[in-house]
Design a protein around this motif. Structure first.
Motif, PDB file in Angstrom:
ATOM      1  N   ASP A   1       1.311  -2.482   1.242  1.00  0.00           N
ATOM      2  CA  ASP A   1       1.193  -3.042  -0.108  1.00  0.00           C
ATOM      3  C   ASP A   1       2.554  -3.193  -0.761  1.00  0.00           C
ATOM      4  OD1 ASP A   1      -1.530  -3.232   0.110  1.00  0.00           O
ATOM      5  OD2 ASP A   1      -1.932  -1.320  -0.919  1.00  0.00           O
ATOM      6  N   ALA A   2       3.438  -2.238  -0.521  1.00  0.00           N
ATOM      7  CA  ALA A   2       4.782  -2.321  -1.103  1.00  0.00           C
ATOM      8  C   ALA A   2       5.555  -3.488  -0.504  1.00  0.00           C
ATOM      9  CB  ALA A   2       5.523  -1.012  -0.890  1.00  0.00           C
ATOM     10  N   LEU A   3       5.382  -3.736   0.787  1.00  0.00           N
ATOM     11  CA  LEU A   3       6.087  -4.842   1.429  1.00  0.00           C
ATOM     12  C   LEU A   3       5.516  -6.202   1.028  1.00  0.00           C
ATOM     13  CD1 LEU A   3       6.575  -3.433   5.039  1.00  0.00           C
ATOM     14  CD2 LEU A   3       8.345  -3.820   3.315  1.00  0.00           C
ATOM     15  N   LEU A   4       4.213  -6.262   0.879  1.00  0.00           N
ATOM     16  CA  LEU A   4       3.556  -7.530   0.572  1.00  0.00           C
ATOM     17  C   LEU A   4       3.335  -7.751  -0.918  1.00  0.00           C
ATOM     18  CD1 LEU A   4       0.913  -7.611   3.417  1.00  0.00           C
ATOM     19  CD2 LEU A   4       3.087  -8.828   3.298  1.00  0.00           C
ATOM     20  N   PHE A   5       3.872  -6.851  -1.708  1.00  0.00           N
ATOM     21  CA  PHE A   5       3.661  -6.955  -3.146  1.00  0.00           C
ATOM     22  C   PHE A   5       4.284  -8.244  -3.664  1.00  0.00           C
ATOM     23  CE2 PHE A   5       5.061  -6.111  -7.553  1.00  0.00           C
ATOM     24  CZ  PHE A   5       3.825  -5.917  -8.118  1.00  0.00           C
ATOM     25  N   VAL A   6       3.454  -9.055  -4.224  1.00  0.00           N
ATOM     26  CA  VAL A   6       3.907 -10.306  -4.822  1.00  0.00           C
ATOM     27  C   VAL A   6       3.700 -10.168  -6.317  1.00  0.00           C
ATOM     28  CG1 VAL A   6       3.548 -12.790  -4.948  1.00  0.00           C
ATOM     29  CG2 VAL A   6       3.253 -11.591  -2.778  1.00  0.00           C
TER      30      VAL A   6
END
Length: 96
Positions: free
Chosen positions: A15-20
C-alpha cells in the motif's frame, strides 16, 4: 541464493508503494456554487451597466439639444433686433 532476496512484501509495504495521492481540487458542489454566484452577479450587474450607459448617452444628447436651443434663441434675438432696426429705418425713410 539468499531467501531474503525473494521474500514477498507485506500488504502495508505494498500500500505504501502503490499509494496514489488523491487529486486535490474543488468538488462539484463548490463549482456549481461558484457558477451560480457568477450568473447571479452577471444578472445583477449587466442591467445596471446597460442603464448607466443609456443614461449617459441620453444626457449627452439632451445637453447637445440644450446647446442648440440656446444658440437658436440667441440667433432669434439677433434677428428680431435686426428686424426692429429695419422697421425703424423704414419708418424714418417714410417720415422724411
Amino acid at each position: 541464493m539468499d531467501s531474503k532476496e525473494y521474500q514477498r512484501i507485506d500488504s502495508d509495504e505494498k500500500d505504501a508503494l502503490l499509494f496514489v495521492e488523491e487529486q486535490k481540487g474543488v468538488s462539484i458542489n463548490v463549482l456549481f456554487g461558484v457558477y451560480a454566484i457568477l450568473i447571479f452577479s452577471l444578472l445583477f450587474c449587466l442591467p445596471k451597466i446597460y442603464l448607466t450607459s443609456n443614461i449617459y448617452y441620453v444626457s449627452r444628447d439632451i445637453d447637445k439639444l440644450q446647446t442648440q436651443q440656446t444658440l437658436l434663441k440667441e440667433e432669434n434675438n439677433r434677428l428680431e433686433r435686426e428686424l426692429e432696426d429695419v422697421k425703424f429705418k423704414y419708418l424714418m425713410m417714410n417720415l422724411d
